[in-house]
Write an enzyme that holds these catalytic residues in place. Structure first.
Site, mmCIF file in Angstrom:
data_model
loop_
_atom_site.group_PDB
_atom_site.id
_atom_site.type_symbol
_atom_site.label_atom_id
_atom_site.label_comp_id
_atom_site.label_asym_id
_atom_site.label_seq_id
_atom_site.Cartn_x
_atom_site.Cartn_y
_atom_site.Cartn_z
ATOM 1 N N TYR A 1 -13.937 33.439 63.503
ATOM 2 C CA TYR A 1 -12.907 32.522 63.070
ATOM 3 C C TYR A 1 -13.302 31.149 62.854
ATOM 4 C CZ TYR A 1 -8.571 29.701 63.299
ATOM 5 O OH TYR A 1 -7.990 28.830 62.950
ATOM 6 N N GLU B 1 -8.387 28.013 56.353
ATOM 7 C CA GLU B 1 -8.579 28.849 57.494
ATOM 8 C C GLU B 1 -9.215 30.329 56.919
ATOM 9 O OE1 GLU B 1 -5.853 30.052 61.334
ATOM 10 O OE2 GLU B 1 -5.657 31.309 59.606
#
Ligand code: GDP
Ligand code: MN
Length: 367
Positions: A100, A185
């Site tokens: 992530y 993101e």
């Protein structure tokens, strides 16, 4: 403004962040053609809601026929009220590990912040706090290589992976800054045999900086009714419930919605028709609400600049021209209150003094 995944990935590619090869398609046929070209593919709904994967919006296919079948299925799905207009068909990459990585703004620190974790993937919300590294970036200094190395150290990445991450992080930061992003993101940032690849992209651009990006398409998340309300200069948000709410001012409107829920009702909308609206604008606001087919209409007016007689006149006018068939709970106090009441009483319409009573009555009317 949120960007669709394919637009986010176009930006990544511009900043030399690796993304899978893919085709943007609009029909089932095109999805089949893309699969014929790419081989084993991932088919992804281009909608702005998160959690697409869990909602069935991401599918795998090994053959063009399978791709067509999955594309047809996804086109039929609804994601939080939104249909899929486009699909991204991408080569299926071989994922060894899901990381992530994100840059966003930490409002309280007043600076960008890197969020990074070795536990990427669909359940990132459940990652333990200590496994999610937060690194605030002083934007006068920027994200230097030594910082990227420290982020890697805290994440606990291996030496080989560190080399790649240290190269990738400044690219993401550069994009984040230059594009005036609020969020950039990558989840998952996929570790493949060929190295790191951005398997997903969630990019949000600061609305107030959009004028600096004339090349970006303008994307709206508004419903058809919300767009119509915008044209009429009304602050309107569609909600799920059945009690249509009309009030004058953002504060009183939000308080009304809270109170409706407090008494067990469900508001159908937020509508602030503003202070000082004339009969015309007030009528338009009312007509908009009635068009949504609510069960009950709740009007909560505390007139300051708003004049009660204007609201009453608009109500009577709409009732005469369009008819108002549904039950109404009407609270009317403030400027020109007695004039307003007089107008309504002639039509046999009674009003409440207290907001509390009016809201309770509205909720009772829904049965
Ligand atoms: P989201 O649910 O909207 O975040 O959709 P994602 O694009 O992140 O996809 C959801 C999940 O599908 C990812 O976490 C991956 O596990 C998987 N996935 C997506 N693309 C690929 C791919 O190319 N190869 C493989 N093996 N898995 C993928
Ligand atoms: Mn994702």
């Amino acid at each position: 403004m949120k960007l669709y995944e394919h637009l986010g990935k176009d930006l990544f590619a511009q900043y030399e962040i690796p993304v899978p090869r893919g085709r943007l398609v609009e029909t089932v046929e095109q999805a089949g053609e893309a699969a014929a070209e790419l081989g084993e593919v991932v088919i992804k709904s281009q909608v702005l809601t998160g959690k697409r994967g869990k909602a069935g919006g991401v599918a795998f296919a090994s053959t063009p026929d399978e791709a067509k079948k999955e594309a047809a299925r996804i086109f039929d799905l609804c994601f939080e009220g939104f249909k899929t207009e486009k699909l991204l068909v991408e080569e299926k990459i071989q994922i060894e590990q899901e990381l992530y990585l994100a840059l966003t703004i930490d409002g309280s620190a007043g600076s960008p912040v890197v969020l990074a974790s070795l536990d990427g993937g669909m359940d990132v919300e459940e990652v333990a706090e200590e496994r999610m590294i937060r690194w605030p970036v002083d934007n006068r200094i920027g994200l230097q290589a030594y910082m990227a190395r420290e982020i890697c150290r805290r994440m606990g990445v291996s030496a080989g992976l560190q080399k790649e991450l240290v190269r990738l992080l400044p690219k993401l930061y550069k994009m984040f800054r230059e594009m005036d992003a609020e969020l950039a993101e990558i989840n998952p940032l996929a570790l493949t045999p060929e190295g790191l690849v951005a398997a997903d992209a969630k990019v949000t651009i600061d609305d107030d900086a959009l004028y600096r990006h004339p090349d970006l398409p303008r994307i709206t998340e508004k419903t058809a009714l919300e767009l119509k309300a915008e044209e009429l200069d009304l602050a309107y948000v569609e909600l799920e419930g059945d009690i249509a709410v009309m009030a004058n001012g953002a504060g009183i409107t939000m308080a009304t919605l809270d109170m409706v829920q407090h008494y067990g009702g469900e508001p159908a909308n937020f509508l602030d028709f503003g202070g000082g609206a004339n009969v015309e604008k007030t009528s338009q606001a009312l007509e908009l609400l009635l068009g949504t087919g609510p069960k009950v209409l709740l009007i909560n007016i505390f007139g300051g600049i708003t004049r009660c007689d204007v609201v009453a006149e608009a109500f009577v006018r709409v009732k005469a021209s369009k008819g108002i068939e549904l039950p109404v709970s009407f609270r009317l106090v403030g400027t020109n209150e007695s004039e307003g009441r007089e107008i309504l009483e002639k039509e046999g319409i009674s009003t409440f003094n207290s907001m509390d009573e009016a809201v309770r009555h509205a909720v009772e009317l829904t049965g």
